[in-house]
Design an enzyme around this catalytic site. Sequence first.
Site, PDB file in Angstrom:
ATOM      1  N   PRO A  17       0.800  -1.371  -0.046  1.00 36.39           N
ATOM      2  CA  PRO A  17      -0.005   0.138  -0.078  1.00 36.39           C
ATOM      3  C   PRO A  17       0.965   1.159  -0.174  1.00 36.39           C
ATOM      4  CG  PRO A  17      -0.815  -1.460   1.574  1.00 36.39           C
ATOM      5  CD  PRO A  17       0.357  -2.206   1.007  1.00 36.39           C
ATOM      6  N   GLU A  18       0.532   2.167  -0.838  1.00 38.66           N
ATOM      7  CA  GLU A  18       0.945   3.491  -1.026  1.00 38.66           C
ATOM      8  C   GLU A  18       0.517   4.483  -0.134  1.00 38.66           C
ATOM      9  OE1 GLU A  18       2.543   4.154  -4.939  1.00 38.66           O
ATOM     10  OE2 GLU A  18       2.433   2.224  -5.624  1.00 38.66           O
ATOM     11  N   LYS A  73       4.460   5.941   4.482  1.00 41.91           N
ATOM     12  CA  LYS A  73       3.739   4.538   4.448  1.00 41.91           C
ATOM     13  C   LYS A  73       3.370   4.083   6.014  1.00 41.91           C
ATOM     14  CE  LYS A  73       5.352   3.621  -0.083  1.00 41.91           C
ATOM     15  NZ  LYS A  73       6.216   2.492  -1.003  1.00 41.91           N
ATOM     16  N   HIS A 106      -4.763 -15.259  10.519  1.00 43.08           N
ATOM     17  CA  HIS A 106      -3.549 -14.288  10.410  1.00 43.08           C
ATOM     18  C   HIS A 106      -3.566 -13.072  11.084  1.00 43.08           C
ATOM     19  CE1 HIS A 106      -2.948 -17.567   7.293  1.00 43.08           C
ATOM     20  NE2 HIS A 106      -3.776 -17.116   6.703  1.00 43.08           N
ATOM     21  N   ARG A 125       1.344 -12.858   5.392  1.00 46.46           N
ATOM     22  CA  ARG A 125       2.831 -13.018   5.068  1.00 46.46           C
ATOM     23  C   ARG A 125       3.631 -12.584   5.935  1.00 46.46           C
ATOM     24  NH1 ARG A 125       3.720 -11.865  -1.289  1.00 46.46           N
ATOM     25  NH2 ARG A 125       5.514 -12.996  -0.870  1.00 46.46           N
ATOM     26  N   ARG A 281      12.242  -3.495 -11.102  1.00 47.74           N
ATOM     27  CA  ARG A 281      10.911  -2.923 -11.079  1.00 47.74           C
ATOM     28  C   ARG A 281      10.639  -2.643 -12.579  1.00 47.74           C
ATOM     29  NH1 ARG A 281       8.700  -1.058  -6.264  1.00 47.74           N
ATOM     30  NH2 ARG A 281      10.272  -1.188  -4.537  1.00 47.74           N
TER      31      ARG A 281
END
Length: 294
Positions: A17-18, A73, A106, A125, A281
């Site tokens: 997420p930005e 962030k 999770h 994760r 990227r």
Amino acid sequence: MRVTASQTGPGHGQLVPELPEVETIRRQLEAKIVGDSVESVALLGSRVLRRGSTDGLQRWIPERVVGVDRVGKFLAIRMLNGSALVMHLGMSGHLRLSTGERRAMHTQCSLTLASGQVLDFVDPRTFGELIYVAAWSLDPPHADVLSHIGVDLLMDAATVLDRVSARFSQARRPVKAFIMDQRMMAGLGNMYADEALYRAGIHPEEPCARLGNEGLRSLVAGIHRVLDEAIAFGGSTFEDRGYRNLEGEGGYYPYLLVYRRQLRRCLLCYSVIERVRYQGRYSHFCPQCQRRLS
């Protein structure tokens, strides 16, 4: 023409997420938990609090929430006693606010509030992180753990320009690398960097020093335009469903004009959008609208 995230082709893996996604969550948290008190904290994941001791969290029981801040962030839940719980969502983390329903799978950390609300930090994760900060300040350096974070991109243009112009004008590295460097400008990732550069008419591999002050002003204007638009639509969610807001909903930013649109036509000049790989990227750009200076 609107281009939604679901129309932009096959996925490239999960996205961190930005700034627009994190700011959306910050605003939701601010509206729902400020003034409430933390009654209990349950740490359920062994990796979630990797820096600092868990002992300080006991000071939160009970403690009133007085604000929710964002630095790049990172999120920070600020308490009346001056401490804060700083959060980074990582690649798969999200926050879930419920009224005591069954805990999500999770869940790495769970905060129970006096109102009966339960705030869960869910991260399959485990790349996300919580950091307990005993003395939090919104002014730089915020906390030792965030002292490296650069200028926040939601600050006004004059402030951003003042903070970065000297380093930008001397930098020989590609402009995209500069604006994604969290030590320089905090909040952009690959997606919104591509979109901001397109709106500014700047090639992602153009060296910063060649752009000068005029180029930097155009760039900051492009960044602000993209971020303001994306926040208005709650950010972006792709088919991986990696990002969701506090209510479990995705973002629906409809103006992705180059990101993941390789081999499609530019909506301004009808040239074919290109995609190149640089330092691990992909960059997406229009070769006509974003021509190199030399």
